[in-house]
Motif scaffolding. Structure first.
Motif, PDB file in Angstrom:
ATOM      1  N   UNK A 159       0.833  -1.206   0.000  1.00 43.76           N
ATOM      2  CA  UNK A 159       0.000   0.000   0.000  1.00 43.76           C
ATOM      3  C   UNK A 159       0.864   1.251   0.000  1.00 43.76           C
ATOM      4  N   UNK A 160       1.840   1.282   0.906  1.00 47.74           N
ATOM      5  CA  UNK A 160       2.718   2.446   1.000  1.00 47.74           C
ATOM      6  C   UNK A 160       3.535   2.638  -0.278  1.00 47.74           C
ATOM      7  N   UNK A 161       4.103   1.554  -0.794  1.00 45.09           N
ATOM      8  CA  UNK A 161       4.950   1.648  -1.978  1.00 45.09           C
ATOM      9  C   UNK A 161       4.150   2.023  -3.213  1.00 45.09           C
ATOM     10  N   UNK A 162       2.980   1.413  -3.406  1.00 46.45           N
ATOM     11  CA  UNK A 162       2.156   1.721  -4.575  1.00 46.45           C
ATOM     12  C   UNK A 162       1.688   3.171  -4.556  1.00 46.45           C
ATOM     13  N   UNK A 163       1.202   3.624  -3.404  1.00 43.98           N
ATOM     14  CA  UNK A 163       0.759   5.007  -3.310  1.00 43.98           C
ATOM     15  C   UNK A 163       1.894   5.990  -3.520  1.00 43.98           C
ATOM     16  N   UNK A 164       3.037   5.691  -2.929  1.00 46.57           N
ATOM     17  CA  UNK A 164       4.201   6.579  -3.021  1.00 46.57           C
ATOM     18  C   UNK A 164       4.723   6.649  -4.460  1.00 46.57           C
ATOM     19  N   UNK A 165       4.910   5.477  -5.076  1.00 45.31           N
ATOM     20  CA  UNK A 165       5.462   5.432  -6.431  1.00 45.31           C
ATOM     21  C   UNK A 165       4.492   6.004  -7.458  1.00 45.31           C
ATOM     22  N   UNK A 166       3.195   5.729  -7.303  1.00 45.03           N
ATOM     23  CA  UNK A 166       2.213   6.249  -8.244  1.00 45.03           C
ATOM     24  C   UNK A 166       2.124   7.756  -8.160  1.00 45.03           C
ATOM     25  N   UNK A 167       2.172   8.303  -6.956  1.00 46.68           N
ATOM     26  CA  UNK A 167       2.141   9.760  -6.803  1.00 46.68           C
ATOM     27  C   UNK A 167       3.367  10.395  -7.455  1.00 46.68           C
ATOM     28  N   UNK A 168       4.525   9.773  -7.281  1.00 46.79           N
ATOM     29  CA  UNK A 168       5.727  10.295  -7.925  1.00 46.79           C
ATOM     30  C   UNK A 168       5.613  10.219  -9.440  1.00 46.79           C
ATOM     31  N   UNK A 169       5.055   9.122  -9.937  1.00 50.18           N
ATOM     32  CA  UNK A 169       4.878   8.960 -11.379  1.00 50.18           C
ATOM     33  C   UNK A 169       3.983  10.055 -11.945  1.00 50.18           C
ATOM     34  N   UNK A 170       2.873  10.324 -11.275  1.00 52.05           N
ATOM     35  CA  UNK A 170       1.931  11.330 -11.767  1.00 52.05           C
ATOM     36  C   UNK A 170       2.532  12.728 -11.696  1.00 52.05           C
TER      37      UNK A 170
ATOM     38  N   UNK B  84      12.084   0.385  -6.484  1.00 44.56           N
ATOM     39  CA  UNK B  84      12.843   1.097  -5.456  1.00 44.56           C
ATOM     40  C   UNK B  84      11.990   1.369  -4.222  1.00 44.56           C
ATOM     41  N   UNK B  85      10.770   1.845  -4.430  1.00 39.45           N
ATOM     42  CA  UNK B  85       9.928   2.194  -3.281  1.00 39.45           C
ATOM     43  C   UNK B  85       9.389   0.963  -2.565  1.00 39.45           C
ATOM     44  N   UNK B  86       9.199  -0.133  -3.295  1.00 38.94           N
ATOM     45  CA  UNK B  86       8.808  -1.368  -2.617  1.00 38.94           C
ATOM     46  C   UNK B  86       9.924  -1.829  -1.681  1.00 38.94           C
TER      47      UNK B  86
END
Length: 225
Positions: A103-114, A147-149
């Protein structure tokens, strides 16, 4: 042809995130809004980092071609806030360690991607002339997800009260590499004058190595308990 190039870049950048979300089991837990909340935490942390850097680290005024080693190192140290942000996200989610990490990694990485790649891909990849840098940007987004995972897994292990003492040093080293990875990459580029594809390859190898070590420690820790 322009739409074809844009479609390829879009698929390379976003499709791995969708596959990860589906195959990791997050969709079964209806974790979408949890990931959104993690992304919102990412935005807050980045805003705080920007304000801190603007206040205490003014623009480098050295000569052209001179690398500000100390300044860049101190700026990279500010990325420790990402560890605190990931810990905050995971502490607010109940469940198994795997669920919290994803949850933390997906949210963090997706926000960075956007925030950092969505507009450049949308505007640049739809241009008349094709440029390989948008393909590189798409691959780089996938590296960031891994990386974030790995970083989230390291934070989860480090904050466990029952973490064995033999794990403390390896986990700390992994977190340090996660925080200073961008700084090390910039240093390598400055010293060895690496090309863009070489930089991407080195980043992928370094991220893969950190991720494998993090996975090994995580599996060992879970099975030992």
């Amino acid at each position: 042809m322009t739409l074809f190039h844009f479609g390829n870049c879009f698929a390379l950048a976003y499709f791995p995130y969708f596959i990860t979300y589906k195959c990791s089991g997050l969709s079964e837990y209806n974790a979408f809004w949890r990931c959104v909340q993690a992304g919102a935490t990412y935005l807050c942390v980045q805003l705080c980092k920007m304000l801190f850097l603007a206040t205490f680290f003014p623009t480098w005024e050295g000569g052209a071609g001179v690398y500000d080693f100390v300044g860049e190192f101190m700026k990279a140290t500010v990325d420790l806030a990402d560890l605190l942000g990931l810990h905050l996200v995971m502490s607010r989610n109940a469940g198994k360690g795997e669920y919290k990490i994803m949850v933390a990694a997906m949210g963090w990485a997706t926000a960075e991607l956007i925030m950092s790649r969505c507009i450049p891909l949308w505007v640049g990849a739809r241009g008349i002339e094709f440029d390989w840098k948008y393909v590189q940007m798409s691959f780089d987004s996938n590296i960031s997800l891994v990386h974030y995972i790995a970083m989230a897994a390291g934070v989860w292990m480090f904050t466990r009260y029952d973490l064995p003492k033999s794990f403390r040093l390896p986990v700390t080293v992994l977190l340090g590499l996660c925080v200073y990875k961008a700084f090390l990459m910039e240093l390598f580029v400055h010293v060895f004058l690496l090309g863009s594809w070489t930089v991407l390859l080195v980043k992928a190898v370094l991220t893969g190595s950190i991720s494998l070590c993090s996975l090994f420690l995580f599996v060992t820790l879970v099975h030992s308990n």
